[in-house]
Each structure stands twice: as C-alpha cells, then as structure tokens.
Design an enzyme around this catalytic site. Structure first.
Site, short mmCIF file in Angstrom:
data_model
loop_
_atom_site.label_atom_id
_atom_site.label_comp_id
_atom_site.label_asym_id
_atom_site.label_seq_id
_atom_site.Cartn_x
_atom_site.Cartn_y
_atom_site.Cartn_z
N GLU A 115 2.97 -6.51 22.92
CA GLU A 115 3.54 -5.21 23.35
C GLU A 115 2.89 -4.74 24.64
OE1 GLU A 115 3.12 -2.46 20.06
OE2 GLU A 115 4.07 -3.86 18.71
N ARG A 119 -2.27 -8.70 -2.10
CA ARG A 119 -3.39 -9.52 -2.59
C ARG A 119 -3.48 -9.49 -4.11
NH1 ARG A 119 -7.69 -7.53 1.75
NH2 ARG A 119 -6.43 -5.72 1.29
N ARG A 131 2.61 -5.02 12.37
CA ARG A 131 2.02 -5.42 13.63
C ARG A 131 2.72 -6.70 14.07
NH1 ARG A 131 0.32 -1.01 14.17
NH2 ARG A 131 -1.84 -0.33 14.21
N ASP A 170 10.11 -3.43 15.12
CA ASP A 170 9.50 -2.29 15.81
C ASP A 170 8.22 -2.70 16.52
OD1 ASP A 170 9.39 0.56 16.39
OD2 ASP A 170 7.70 0.67 14.99
N GLY A 226 0.85 -1.19 0.00
CA GLY A 226 0.00 0.00 0.00
C GLY A 226 0.88 1.24 0.00
N ARG A 227 0.34 2.30 0.57
CA ARG A 227 1.05 3.59 0.50
C ARG A 227 2.40 3.54 1.18
NH1 ARG A 227 -4.81 5.92 1.58
NH2 ARG A 227 -4.67 4.31 3.16
N ILE A 228 2.48 2.90 2.35
CA ILE A 228 3.77 2.87 3.06
C ILE A 228 4.73 1.91 2.36
CG2 ILE A 228 4.97 2.57 5.25
CD1 ILE A 228 2.30 3.08 6.67
N HIS A 240 7.94 0.27 19.03
CA HIS A 240 6.82 0.73 18.20
C HIS A 240 6.90 2.25 17.96
CE1 HIS A 240 2.53 -0.49 16.88
NE2 HIS A 240 2.89 0.59 16.23
N GLY A 254 7.52 3.60 14.81
CA GLY A 254 7.47 3.85 13.37
C GLY A 254 7.05 5.27 13.00
N ILE A 275 7.61 -3.71 10.61
CA ILE A 275 7.20 -2.35 10.99
C ILE A 275 5.67 -2.29 10.97
CG2 ILE A 275 7.38 -1.50 8.60
CD1 ILE A 275 8.78 0.57 11.40
C1 8YV Z 1 1.10 4.29 16.47
C2 8YV Z 1 0.60 2.81 14.43
O1 8YV Z 1 1.62 3.30 17.26
O2 8YV Z 1 -0.46 4.15 12.82
C3 8YV Z 1 -0.38 3.05 13.35
O3 8YV Z 1 -1.09 2.11 12.97
O4 8YV Z 1 0.85 1.72 14.79
C4 8YV Z 1 1.33 3.96 15.03
O5 8YV Z 1 1.37 5.05 14.25
C5 8YV Z 1 -0.21 4.61 17.05
O6 8YV Z 1 -1.32 4.28 16.30
C6 8YV Z 1 -0.25 6.01 17.57
O7 8YV Z 1 -1.32 6.21 18.39
#
Ligand code: 8YV
Length: 326
Positions: A260, A175, A231, A255, A153-155, A278, A280, A229
């Site tokens: 967690e 997919r 989940r 990360d 996706g975008r990232i 975490h 990122g 990076i």
């Molecule tokens: C943050 C993230 O941990 O965007 C996400 O899905 O995992 C991270 O950017 C979090 O959501 C910040 O609240």
C-alpha cells in the site's frame, strides 16, 4: 516543561487539541532527520503516537531512553516490534473494539459488492449501455451462503453476526475454538473448500504472512469470493492475481494490499474485484472514537501512570514512570 510526544502518524484537530495541553508535540515529519530529532528531543520524549502501518523504527525506539508508551491509532500493530518495546520497558497501546462494527460492515460491503457486481453494474448504467444493450447478467446470491471467517476475534465475530442476518452458515478458522457461534475449522484449506465466501480478518505480521496461499485460493474455487479486510501481507497477492486471472477464483473484495498504497495494475484491470483504499475503519464516528482512545491512553499515562488498552502481549506490563530528567 511539558513532556514530549513524538507524533509519527496523522492526528485530527480534536486529538491535537487534547494532547497539546499535556504534551509538547513533536511531529516526526517536521524534524530535520533522525540525528537532529534525537539531539533536540531524544531524552525528553516519553511517548510516541503512531499507527499500525507506520509503526516506529526499532533503531529510533532504542535511542529514546525515557520512552514509556507507544500509542497506535488502530487495532493492528504489526509494524511495531512489541517484543523490543517490552524489553525496553515500553508499553504499546492500540484501539480495539471501537472499530469492530464499521470494519465488519466494510467486510460485508465488499462481499456484497463483489457478489452482486455492484461496481461494473454502476459503470454500465453510467456509460449509458442499459437502454442500448439491455439488462446485465445474473450475479451470485448473498442469501444462504457458507461464509468462512479467517480470524475469529472481536471483528471476526461481528462479521459472523452480520452474515447470520443473511442466513449464512458460519465457519471459522483460528488458532483455537472460541466460545462463539459458528463451526471451528482447524484446517484452512478444508474450510475454504466448503466456503462460498472467505473473509480474512486476522492480525498481520510474520505469523500470518501468505496464510491465504495458492492452495487456499484453489480450494475456495471458481465460484468463490475472497474478502480481505485484514492486512495485505496475509494474502499471497501474486497467487491471488493468478487465481483471478485464470478463473481458479471467482472474485475478490480487497481493502488492503501487500504494498500500500500501490495496487497491482492487474487487479485494477479486473472487473471481478472491488478495490478500496484501506477504509475499513474510516468513518467519521469510528475514527473519532479511535482518536479519542489514543488520547485517553496517552493522557492516562501522564495522569495515572497506567494505560487503558495495551496490546494483549503487554497486558501485564506497566509503563515506566516519567523519568526524573523529563
Ligand atoms: C487504519 C487499521 O488503517 O486499525 C487498524 O489496524 O488498519 C485501520 O483502522 C489505521 O490504523 C488508522 O490509523
């Protein structure tokens, strides 16, 4: 009377200042249990501010009759049941795009730190070992690698552009094929076998749980590096620890973790892994942009009855108007 906003996730001063003008903010942490919360505020809560990890308990969601919007501070929303929300007429929003650059940068950072053994080398200098023991061993290269990206996706595509600057060959598993540079690999194990580095940036949730399993790790191999990076749930952490321990896998930059903020002691003891808590998206500018987008979504609902960045599953949903009783 202002409509009520149930605040589940932490907010910054900037967010509190904007939201506090329009909403009565009810921090979940300050309430005396769910029953007290529901008795005092339940039917006046029109929105919830949370994030992708804390989510909103389905049982609590179901007891908020005037809930219209759940705004997640993050791009991931795996802890929110978007199907149940839609059934209840609730639109879920998230914060796409504003974090693409820094999450991608963090992925590259973890890859490079792992490949070049940045952390053990830093520790070596600090411990005063260099003048006594001499130079450290050679490391894996960064240049001209084959980089497999899981989730495009975008990232994922931003990561690919970064890696291309280091003359990487880009493979991706998703997919379906995307209209973007890189070679689409429908078979993840085959892609891992061809990759020097496997970077995981796919959404979490049941559909991707343990996608990175023992077979993928074995295919990536003793010279391979895994970067997660996305989940923690996407990687079978026990299989990862086993692969790193017996040398089936070369190294990892992580990360995110399955439980967690607990990180397995086995990973902490390894010097071929780089561990971050975490972070990122955790830069000042990116977190400010994410917070602003959360506020924009919530205030747009109050002012115009619409939201700006619904999750893809809710792109055709319109939040219910604020109830008469609120
Ligand atoms: C943050 C993230 O941990 O965007 C996400 O899905 O995992 C991270 O950017 C979090 O959501 C910040 O609240």
């Amino acid at each position: 009377m202002k409509p009520k906003l149930l605040v589940v996730a932490p907010t910054t001063d900037a967010m509190t200042s904007r939201l506090g003008k329009a909403f009565e903010m009810i921090p979940l942490s300050a309430t005396d249990g769910e029953d007290a919360l529901l008795a005092a505020h339940g039917d006046r809560i029109v929105a919830v501010l949370t994030d992708g990890h804390l989510g909103l308990a389905p049982n609590l969601m179901a007891q908020l009759p005037n809930l219209a919007v759940i705004a997640a501070n993050g791009v991931g929303y795996d802890a929110i049941d978007v199907g149940a929300a839609a059934d209840q007429g609730v639109v879920v929003t998230h914060t796409p795009d504003v974090l693409n650059d820094e999450v991608a940068n963090c992925a590259i950072l973890l890859w490079m730190a792992t490949a070049r053994r940045l952390v053990p080398n830093d520790a070596y200098v600090r411990a005063g070992r260099w003048p006594i023991e001499g130079n450290t061993g050679l490391t894996d290269p960064i240049q001209n690698r084959t980089v497999g990206i899981v989730g495009y996706g975008r990232i994922g595509q931003t990561i690919a552009r970064r890696a291309a600057a280091f003359d990487a060959e880009i493979l991706y598993h998703a997919r379906s094929a995307k209209d973007a540079p890189g070679e689409f690999c429908p078979d993840l194990v085959e892609m891992a076998a061809r990759s020097d580095v496997l970077i995981v940036i796919t959404p979490g949730g049941p559909a991707t749980r343990h996608l990175i399993n023992v077979d993928v790790l074995a295919a990536l191999g003793p010279q391979g590096i895994l970067v997660n990076i996305a989940r923690g749930s996407v990687v079978d952490e026990a299989a990862l620890i086993a692969a790193l321990t017996d040398g089936t896998l070369g190294g990892a930059g992580l990360d995110v973790f399955e439980n967690e903020p607990q990180v397995p002691a086995a990973l902490i003891a390894m010097d071929n892994v780089v561990l971050t808590p975490h972070i990122g998206s955790a830069t000042t500018a990116t977190r400010a942009a994410m917070g602003a987008l959360v506020c924009d979504n919530l205030l747009s609902y109050l002012e115009h009855g619409t939201v700006l960045t619904p999750v893809p599953e809710h792109s055709d949903l319109k939040p219910r108007p604020i109830g008469e009783s609120v």
